[in-house]
Enzyme design. Structure first.
Site, mmCIF file in Angstrom:
data_model
loop_
_atom_site.group_PDB
_atom_site.id
_atom_site.type_symbol
_atom_site.label_atom_id
_atom_site.label_comp_id
_atom_site.label_asym_id
_atom_site.label_seq_id
_atom_site.Cartn_x
_atom_site.Cartn_y
_atom_site.Cartn_z
ATOM 1 N N GLU A 1 0.809 -1.222 0.000
ATOM 2 C CA GLU A 1 0.000 0.000 0.000
ATOM 3 C C GLU A 1 0.842 1.272 0.000
ATOM 4 O O GLU A 1 0.627 2.209 0.770
ATOM 5 C CB GLU A 1 -0.984 -0.026 1.171
ATOM 6 C CG GLU A 1 -1.985 -1.163 1.013
ATOM 7 C CD GLU A 1 -2.976 -1.304 2.148
ATOM 8 O OE1 GLU A 1 -2.856 -0.563 3.150
ATOM 9 O OE2 GLU A 1 -3.866 -2.159 2.044
ATOM 10 N N GLU B 1 -5.203 -8.357 -1.573
ATOM 11 C CA GLU B 1 -5.685 -8.287 -0.187
ATOM 12 C C GLU B 1 -7.073 -7.679 -0.196
ATOM 13 O O GLU B 1 -7.299 -6.636 -0.804
ATOM 14 C CB GLU B 1 -4.737 -7.439 0.670
ATOM 15 C CG GLU B 1 -5.141 -7.368 2.146
ATOM 16 C CD GLU B 1 -4.219 -6.452 2.942
ATOM 17 O OE1 GLU B 1 -2.982 -6.592 2.824
ATOM 18 O OE2 GLU B 1 -4.735 -5.594 3.683
#
Length: 514
Positions: A199, A307
């Site tokens: 991220e 994810e």
């Protein structure tokens, strides 16, 4: 995951269901079996293990317990049996603290820290480290249970934070990663893929990287993997960027990276908000936009959901572990597969509120069984599946896995309406031409049906019924046998309110599945 207030089960699920008052509705579901529209990997179902320590607490709760990578009881029989039941479950090791983890091997790191709460650190924690004895223990479990492992590397190693933003600067230092890889190879541990960072793309979450800089870093990783794994047959794939899709950032990254560096484009999805089908449909635009970007700038790579846990920051304590979460999870499996996604990684296998296994008892939650049935029944070839009724009935079909014919997933999001489903076969090879008449499937072989419903009709139950019988561990702590009921092919498929149904039709004539 971070920065989202937990929603209540009542406000998200119970109030959002269709209040339809018709007792039953006849539906024709059309399956276009002549050609496939997309293709998944054999290990489409994936689950994650995360780094969170037991002190990961939010909103008055600490839902991770001892389920983090460094603390998890790897000798637990239920854990091993739950993984082994898939045969080849893909597990992704990574998460928010991934870019603060160093590896206790080699000489690139002088001190090996332990995760501690620190408000000035990324995600409120200091750096941590992975001991090699723990790495060996993890790989022993994975080897014994047939895991295909994706390992997320620390992409911030060697970098420094800029003075006035979350942007990190400098080149990635691969020395610690190289030491880990060399140790891994020496020990004979098998890695299916390496992923760089977590991220850090777009605006990031707690830290971010420039797209061009990240492309330079991942090229370094690719060269390192190619050098250490000279045999292409056993060489791990390289994945990235492992974050939320940002069109400009991703396209810049693809152009700067060039061909054949990454094999998988990983992105994250946490889209559980309003809880109704119209809301769930909104994420389809993200899947479509990413597919367009890949087709234009990186056609050599396939999209992955690297994810996804529905609601982030450990999930919703009253929803994510219950039957109700399957309305989101199973629908996302179906939707992403139609957009040619190769893998869907569920956050998490265990830990937080959204684990497939209960964080303390390890007993499977309802979504575990939904995922296991998908893995066993739904093959790689994805078929166009349509119907013209309410969106509260969701329908997906694939070529069957290891069987002839097709398998369908039918999801009834209505809490009032029963759907009586007849399956049509559209065998028109040229759908843009004058449409040929579809024909209703009417085979002679009995079809297999798996009806999943919540205990006592309560969608907030942690107990799921298969064809009316609760799914419980065996006396030896094994995963229970999951047998279908066999139904005459001339009768429609009955989809009860608030239920999921997998159906296998072995004599369905689908040339795409030949």
């Amino acid at each position: 995951m971070v920065k989202l207030r937990l929603y209540s089960a009542l406000s998200i699920f119970l109030l959002s269901y269709c209040l339809c008052f018709a007792a039953a509705e006849d539906v024709r579901v059309t399956v276009r079996g002549v050609t496939s529209v997309a293709k998944t990997d054999d290990t489409f179902i994936c689950a994650t293990l995360d780094w969170w320590p037991s002190t990961k607490c939010d909103y008055g709760q600490c839902p991770w317990g001892q389920a983090g990578i460094l603390n998890l009881d790897l000798n637990n029989k239920i854990l091993a049996n739950a993984i082994r039941a898939f045969g080849n479950l893909r597990i992704r090791i990574g998460g928010s603290l991934q870019d603060q983890v160093v590896y206790q091997v080699g000489h690139a790191v002088k001190k090996f820290p332990h995760f501690k709460r620190n408000d000035t650190g990324l995600f409120g924690f200091t750096r941590g480290s992975l001991p090699m004895h723990r790495w060996n223990q993890l790989n022993k479990l994975f080897n014994q249970t047939g895991v295909k492992l994706t390992f997320g590397l620390n992409a911030l190693f060697g970098k420094h934070k800029s003075n006035d933003s979350d942007l990190w600067l400098g080149n990635w230092n691969p020395k610690n990663a190289r030491d880990l890889m060399e140790y891994t190879i020496f020990q004979g541990h098998k890695i299916d893929s390496y992923e760089l960072g977590n991220e850090l793309c777009g605006s990031g979450v707690s830290a971010r990287l420039d797209a061009v800089q990240y492309s330079k870093d991942i090229i370094v990783l690719k060269k390192l993997v190619d050098k250490l794994y000279p045999d292409p047959k056993t060489r791990p794939a390289v994945l990235g960027p492992a974050g939320f899709y940002d069109q400009q950032w991703f396209n810049t990254f693809f152009e700067a990276t060039g061909p054949n560096v990454i094999q998988g484009v990983t992105h994250h999805i946490y889209n559980l908000g309003a809880g109704d089908p119209y809301f769930l449909d909104q994420v389809a635009q993200t899947y479509r936009d990413l597919s367009v970007s890949i087709n234009e700038f990186a056609p050599w790579a396939g999209p992955w959901v690297g994810e996804s846990g529905g609601a982030f920051n450990s999930g919703g304590k009253d929803v994510s572990h219950t039957f109700a979460n399957g309305f989101w999870y199973l629908d996302q499996l179906g939707m992403t597969s139609t957009f040619n996604h190769k893998v869907f990684c569920r956050q998490a296998l265990i830990g937080g509120n959204y684990g497939l296994l209960n964080t303390t008892s390890f007993i499977p939650n309802p979504d575990y069984y939904g995922a296991l049935l998908w893995h066993r029944l739904m093959g790689k070839e994805v078929l166009v599946t349509t119907h013209d009724t309410t969106p509260y009935l969701r329908a997906y079909s694939h070529c069957s896995r290891n069987k002839p014919g097709i398998s369908l997933l039918l999801i009834n999001m209505s809490n009032q309406t029963t759907f009586s489903v007849t399956v049509e076969n559209d065998d028109n090879l040229y759908p843009s031409s004058r449409k040929l008449k579809n024909y209703i499937y009417g085979g002679t072989e009995k079809r297999e049906e798996y009806h999943l419903t919540p205990k006592d009709g309560n969608i907030q139950s942690d107990v799921v019924l298969l064809n009316g019988t609760p799914l419980k561990l065996t006396s030896s702590l094994g995963i229970p046998e999951m047998k279908p009921i066999y139904v005459d092919s001339s009768s429609p498929i009955t989809i009860a309110p608030d239920s999921f149904v997998y159906v296998t039709i072995k004599d369905f004539k689908a040339p795409a599945c030949a």
